[in-house]
Design a protein around this motif. Structure first.
Motif, PDB file in Angstrom:
ATOM      1  N   GLN A  74       0.846  -1.198   0.000  1.00 15.09           N
ATOM      2  CA  GLN A  74       0.000   0.000   0.000  1.00 15.09           C
ATOM      3  C   GLN A  74       0.877   1.241   0.000  1.00 15.09           C
ATOM      4  O   GLN A  74       1.916   1.284   0.667  1.00 15.09           O
ATOM      5  N   TRP A  75       0.450   2.256  -0.764  1.00 17.21           N
ATOM      6  CA  TRP A  75       1.083   3.569  -0.733  1.00 17.21           C
ATOM      7  C   TRP A  75       0.088   4.576  -0.141  1.00 17.21           C
ATOM      8  O   TRP A  75      -1.102   4.517  -0.413  1.00 17.21           O
ATOM      9  N   THR A  76       0.605   5.514   0.609  1.00 15.25           N
ATOM     10  CA  THR A  76      -0.196   6.659   1.054  1.00 15.25           C
ATOM     11  C   THR A  76       0.574   7.918   0.705  1.00 15.25           C
ATOM     12  O   THR A  76       1.740   8.075   1.107  1.00 15.25           O
ATOM     13  N   ALA A  78       0.417  12.019   0.843  1.00 16.85           N
ATOM     14  CA  ALA A  78      -0.210  13.246   1.352  1.00 16.85           C
ATOM     15  C   ALA A  78       0.321  14.413   0.530  1.00 16.85           C
ATOM     16  O   ALA A  78       1.516  14.732   0.580  1.00 16.85           O
ATOM     17  N   TRP A  91       4.687   3.894   2.877  1.00 16.63           N
ATOM     18  CA  TRP A  91       4.293   2.647   2.239  1.00 16.63           C
ATOM     19  C   TRP A  91       4.420   1.490   3.211  1.00 16.63           C
ATOM     20  O   TRP A  91       5.238   1.502   4.123  1.00 16.63           O
ATOM     21  N   ARG A 106       8.733   5.688   5.408  1.00 13.09           N
ATOM     22  CA  ARG A 106       8.314   7.055   5.093  1.00 13.09           C
ATOM     23  C   ARG A 106       9.393   7.780   4.295  1.00 13.09           C
ATOM     24  O   ARG A 106      10.582   7.462   4.401  1.00 13.09           O
ATOM     25  N   ALA A 241      -7.233  -0.138   9.294  1.00 14.25           N
ATOM     26  CA  ALA A 241      -6.450  -0.194   8.060  1.00 14.25           C
ATOM     27  C   ALA A 241      -6.931  -1.355   7.209  1.00 14.25           C
ATOM     28  O   ALA A 241      -7.232  -2.432   7.719  1.00 14.25           O
ATOM     29  N   THR A 275      -5.234  13.481  -0.125  1.00 10.30           N
ATOM     30  CA  THR A 275      -4.533  12.224   0.114  1.00 10.30           C
ATOM     31  C   THR A 275      -4.887  11.212  -0.977  1.00 10.30           C
ATOM     32  O   THR A 275      -6.048  11.088  -1.373  1.00 10.30           O
ATOM     33  N   THR A 277      -4.410   7.108  -1.665  1.00  9.25           N
ATOM     34  CA  THR A 277      -4.026   5.811  -1.110  1.00  9.25           C
ATOM     35  C   THR A 277      -4.173   4.752  -2.199  1.00  9.25           C
ATOM     36  O   THR A 277      -5.266   4.567  -2.742  1.00  9.25           O
ATOM     37  N   THR A 279      -3.801   0.841  -2.943  1.00  8.96           N
ATOM     38  CA  THR A 279      -3.706  -0.482  -2.333  1.00  8.96           C
ATOM     39  C   THR A 279      -3.404  -1.518  -3.411  1.00  8.96           C
ATOM     40  O   THR A 279      -4.013  -1.510  -4.480  1.00  8.96           O
ATOM     41  N   GLU A 289      -7.765   5.256  -3.771  1.00  4.29           N
ATOM     42  CA  GLU A 289      -8.714   6.011  -2.955  1.00  4.29           C
ATOM     43  C   GLU A 289      -8.243   7.457  -2.867  1.00  4.29           C
ATOM     44  O   GLU A 289      -7.082   7.723  -2.561  1.00  4.29           O
ATOM     45  N   ARG A 307     -14.961  10.289   0.308  1.00  6.19           N
ATOM     46  CA  ARG A 307     -13.846   9.714  -0.444  1.00  6.19           C
ATOM     47  C   ARG A 307     -14.361   9.168  -1.769  1.00  6.19           C
ATOM     48  O   ARG A 307     -15.542   8.875  -1.923  1.00  6.19           O
TER      49      ARG A 307
END
Length: 540
Positions: A74-76, A78, A91, A106, A241, A275, A277, A279, A289, A307
């Protein structure tokens, strides 16, 4: 206790505010600064000041993540905004557990180029934010119990103060600086209290609500059979999560530009996309997302945040699972806790909360000083002299006032100076910044009993004034994001910090000048004692 209800409330107000007042002052001051913790952290990382976002920032960030962590679960991402200049990414490795936050990796990306940046390690605004409800250097639960007890004392002091003051709103418009110091401090205390009274009540009560499952856990434990994680999930306190499971077959990720354009059309009034996200990136079951930059609800928790969900391979819009409505009591609690955190607030509302927090800090500090000034007045009248011996308890309270009310702002300024003067590559650099904060505060506390009261106040206030007022100069000498560049560029994230520091320095300097000239002078010692019937009126 005193005879009569209002006299009893005056006694309760005095002692509930005094005994934990120095801790409450620290909580209010650091909590007020924490309303701008993201801006504080950005200022304390000058390596990020050259990062400027443009229309391609999001696409570059997704592309860069494909190179940094192609096999992640998963990546997030911001995206930068008005409070943060760079892209923050994290991630989750494919073999990590979904809720294992320690397993997250991070990085920080330049918003204009997508290159990985390596800003200096800093405690940043997060240190002040966490200090205001967890203190430092002690077990987290112990610290939260201490803050919870102090918060309850604060609520008692506010309610009893309202009851004690019959003319509370009339006295708000009364300030008599040329009268005795006792009257002046009383007027200032009342004005600071009434100016933001709804805020004081809200912030104190909602602070207790944030600790409710720790302070009063029995109802939750009974209703959920001791399983608090289920309660947190249902209340929206903690968004569970997702559990990404990489599929064996690979598939390219769909271009994100059309998805971002769709989101921008829907969220034009919400700051656009905040943001992203992704997955299971690079696999056939990938999803993307998007969440808006600004929350659509004051209430705390992720359940009320809008979202958009897309298939990560085809770009097809997916249906977002509906969120179960919260019970009324839970929704009310989340709303109050959301007000406390103020994560929904735009710049104007955040400044209003900040000014209200300053008023609360002044209210607590002036109340502590008022206790000492009043007792000096009473003692001088009883002894019929202005220079009689001062009881140990009164002297201790006065020196604690100096070391906390004047010393804590000095320590915060020293914390900011340490950020720029410590070597950027220093090992455990964030810990050194925090160490400087506590060393400066300890020096202030040790300095206070070694100096006469008036000189101690003036010296520490002048020191704090100099440190704050010179912060813009220090910034100009150590970073490119100084006022000479930030103001012409309209970069209020950086310019706002420097201008606020300058304003704080000027205010502390004004206070130092007034203290050095008037405060605790012989006029204070010779001021008449309030009549017995006015004791409750004047917050004994």
């Amino acid at each position: 206790m005193k005879d009569g209800f209002r006299q009893s409330m005056a006694w309760l107000h005095t002692w509930s505010g005094l005994l934990l007042g120095w801790l409450l002052f620290a909580v209010f001051l650091t909590g007020t600064v924490a309303y701008f913790r993201q801006e504080v952290t950005a200022w304390m990382q000058p390596e990020l000041h050259g990062s400027v976002a443009d229309a391609g920032t999001a696409e570059r960030a997704v592309e860069r993540m494909g190179r940094i962590a192609p096999d992640a679960a998963q990546w997030t991402i911001a995206l930068p905004g008005e409070r943060t200049p760079a892209v923050s990414v994290s991630w989750r490795p494919a073999d990590a557990k979904p809720n294992d936050r320690a397993a997250l990796k991070r990085a920080t990306l330049d918003a204009g180029t997508g290159e990985v940046l390596e800003p200096r390690e800093t405690a940043g605004g997060n240190f002040l934010y966490r200090f205001h409800f967890e203190l430092y250097g002690m077990p987290r639960e112990t610290a939260r119990w201490i803050i919870g007890i102090a918060t309850m004392a604060m609520l008692v002091a506010i309610v009893s103060g309202i009851i004690t003051h019959r003319r509370i709103f009339k006295d708000f418009f009364t300030f008599r600086p040329e009268k005795s110091p006792l009257r002046s401090w009383m007027d200032g205390h009342v004005a600071a209290a009434v100016l933001a009274l709804p805020f004081h009540l809200m912030i104190t009560y909602s602070g207790l609500l944030l600790f409710m499952t720790m302070l009063m856990p029995w109802a939750v434990d009974l209703a959920y059979d001791g399983n608090r994680q289920t309660y947190f999930a249902e209340s929206g306190f903690r968004r569970a999560a997702p559990a990404p499971r990489p599929a064996p077959q690979a598939a390219p990720l769909t271009p994100v530009a059309p998805l971002l354009a769709e989101a921008e059309r829907q969220w034009a009034d919400r700051g656009g996309v905040g943001t992203i996200t992704v997955t299971n990136p690079g696999r056939a079951n990938a999803t993307i997302e998007l969440r808006p930059a600004a929350a659509d609800s004051i209430g705390r928790g992720g359940g009320g945040t809008e979202r958009l969900l897309f298939d990560g391979v085809t770009g097809r819009t997916l249906e977002v699972p509906p969120t179960d409505p919260q019970p009324g009591a839970m929704a009310t609690g989340n709303y109050l806790m959301g007000l406390h955190l103020a994560r929904f607030a735009g710049p104007g509302m955040r400044w209003l909360f900040f000014v209200s927090g300053v008023a609360g800090t002044v209210m607590v500090g002036s109340g502590l000083i008022l206790w000492v000034v009043k007792r000096r007045s009473q003692r001088s009248r009883a002894d019929n002299r202005a220079d009689g011996p001062e009881p140990f308890g009164h002297r201790l309270a006065d020196r604690l006032n100096i070391g906390v009310v004047a010393g804590l702002p000095l320590a915060v300024a020293a914390f900011f100076w340490a950020n720029r003067l410590l070597p950027a590559g220093l090992e455990e650099r964030a810990g050194w910044e925090i160490g400087v904060f506590f060393l400066a505060w300890a020096a202030a506390l040790l300095h206070a009993p070694l100096r006469p009261s008036r000189r101690g106040w003036a010296e520490q206030l002048w020191a704090g004034a100099a440190l704050f007022a010179l912060l813009p100069v220090l910034n100009a000498a150590t970073a490119a994001g100084h006022l000479g560049n930030s103001l012409p560029a309209g970069n209020w994230l950086l310019a706002g910090f420097d201008l606020t520091a300058l304003a704080a320095g000027l205010l502390l300097g004004f206070a130092a000048r007034k203290v050095g000239r008037n405060a605790f002078s012989r006029k204070a010692a010779s001021a008449p004692v309030l009549p017995a019937g006015a004791v409750a009126e004047e917050l004994t």
